[in-house]
Design a protein around this motif. Structure first.
Motif, PDB file in Angstrom:
ATOM      1  N   ALA A 138       0.864  -1.177   0.000  1.00 10.20           N
ATOM      2  CA  ALA A 138       0.000   0.000   0.000  1.00 10.20           C
ATOM      3  C   ALA A 138       0.903   1.230   0.000  1.00 10.20           C
ATOM      4  O   ALA A 138       1.933   1.246   0.681  1.00 10.20           O
ATOM      5  N   VAL A 139       0.529   2.235  -0.771  1.00 13.34           N
ATOM      6  CA  VAL A 139       1.296   3.475  -0.845  1.00 13.34           C
ATOM      7  C   VAL A 139       0.383   4.620  -0.451  1.00 13.34           C
ATOM      8  O   VAL A 139      -0.756   4.692  -0.912  1.00 13.34           O
ATOM      9  N   VAL A 140       0.900   5.503   0.407  1.00 11.02           N
ATOM     10  CA  VAL A 140       0.120   6.649   0.877  1.00 11.02           C
ATOM     11  C   VAL A 140       0.719   7.925   0.310  1.00 11.02           C
ATOM     12  O   VAL A 140       1.908   8.205   0.494  1.00 11.02           O
ATOM     13  N   TYR A 141      -0.135   8.684  -0.394  1.00 12.21           N
ATOM     14  CA  TYR A 141       0.258   9.988  -0.920  1.00 12.21           C
ATOM     15  C   TYR A 141      -0.565  11.055  -0.222  1.00 12.21           C
ATOM     16  O   TYR A 141      -1.655  10.768   0.248  1.00 12.21           O
ATOM     17  N   PRO A 142      -0.044  12.271  -0.067  1.00 10.49           N
ATOM     18  CA  PRO A 142       1.074  12.838  -0.807  1.00 10.49           C
ATOM     19  C   PRO A 142       2.451  12.544  -0.216  1.00 10.49           C
ATOM     20  O   PRO A 142       3.467  12.890  -0.808  1.00 10.49           O
ATOM     21  N   GLU A 143       2.515  11.855   0.916  1.00  9.88           N
ATOM     22  CA  GLU A 143       3.796  11.623   1.576  1.00  9.88           C
ATOM     23  C   GLU A 143       4.717  10.679   0.802  1.00  9.88           C
ATOM     24  O   GLU A 143       5.920  10.712   0.974  1.00  9.88           O
ATOM     25  N   GLY A 144       4.144   9.781   0.009  1.00 11.17           N
ATOM     26  CA  GLY A 144       4.944   8.810  -0.717  1.00 11.17           C
ATOM     27  C   GLY A 144       5.491   7.715   0.181  1.00 11.17           C
ATOM     28  O   GLY A 144       6.568   7.185  -0.045  1.00 11.17           O
ATOM     29  N   VAL A 145       4.726   7.342   1.197  1.00 13.75           N
ATOM     30  CA  VAL A 145       5.129   6.280   2.126  1.00 13.75           C
ATOM     31  C   VAL A 145       4.644   4.946   1.577  1.00 13.75           C
ATOM     32  O   VAL A 145       3.451   4.776   1.299  1.00 13.75           O
ATOM     33  N   TRP A 146       5.586   4.013   1.426  1.00 21.21           N
ATOM     34  CA  TRP A 146       5.279   2.671   0.935  1.00 21.21           C
ATOM     35  C   TRP A 146       5.247   1.710   2.114  1.00 21.21           C
ATOM     36  O   TRP A 146       6.199   1.653   2.895  1.00 21.21           O
ATOM     37  N   TYR A 147       4.151   0.960   2.213  1.00 22.63           N
ATOM     38  CA  TYR A 147       4.007  -0.068   3.235  1.00 22.63           C
ATOM     39  C   TYR A 147       4.016  -1.437   2.568  1.00 22.63           C
ATOM     40  O   TYR A 147       3.445  -1.615   1.497  1.00 22.63           O
ATOM     41  N   GLY A 148       4.648  -2.399   3.222  1.00 19.99           N
ATOM     42  CA  GLY A 148       4.688  -3.757   2.697  1.00 19.99           C
ATOM     43  C   GLY A 148       4.184  -4.758   3.709  1.00 19.99           C
ATOM     44  O   GLY A 148       4.181  -4.504   4.913  1.00 19.99           O
ATOM     45  N   ASN A 149       3.759  -5.910   3.213  1.00 23.41           N
ATOM     46  CA  ASN A 149       3.221  -6.988   4.042  1.00 23.41           C
ATOM     47  C   ASN A 149       2.074  -6.496   4.919  1.00 23.41           C
ATOM     48  O   ASN A 149       1.972  -6.861   6.084  1.00 23.41           O
ATOM     49  N   VAL A 150       1.231  -5.649   4.344  1.00 21.36           N
ATOM     50  CA  VAL A 150       0.128  -5.054   5.097  1.00 21.36           C
ATOM     51  C   VAL A 150      -1.013  -6.059   5.193  1.00 21.36           C
ATOM     52  O   VAL A 150      -1.620  -6.430   4.197  1.00 21.36           O
TER      53      VAL A 150
END
Length: 103
Positions: free
Chosen positions: A65-77
């Motif tokens: 999952a990716v959260v914008y506008p911050e550009g934070v990428w989450y994995g194994n969510v």
């Protein structure tokens, strides 16, 4: 209306046994549904948008999952991680959940 956060959840499916794997095979449908359930539960429709996407690249770290506008990428969510993302990243000061962060 412009949301404060836009979450993209990879929903890509590849054939069984594909060398790159896929987020769908890792359970992204449940993660996507958890984001939408949490959004509904909290009534944050104007602050957070949730969108399903195709491949975003790090398939071996899925569900991604990716959260914008911050550009934070989450994995194994996993679905059980979603309320923590809402609590920490979206509600309580905007801090990413570091244990899930991949970029």
């Amino acid at each position: 209306m412009k949301p404060k956060h836009h979450v993209f959840v990879c929903m890509n499916r590849r054939p069984e046994g594909h060398p790159r794997g896929s987020c769908q095979a890792s359970g992204s449908q449940g993660t996507f549904e958890a984001f939408n359930t949490e959004l509904e539960k909290r009534g944050m429709y104007e602050q957070v948008f949730v969108t399903g996407t195709f491949c975003m690249g790090p398939c071996d770290r899925g569900p991604v999952a990716v959260v914008y506008p911050e550009g934070v990428w989450y994995g194994n969510v996993k679905p059980e991680d979603v309320s923590e993302i809402f609590d920490k990243h979206f509600v309580d000061g905007g801090e990413p959940v570091e244990r899930l962060r991949i970029m």
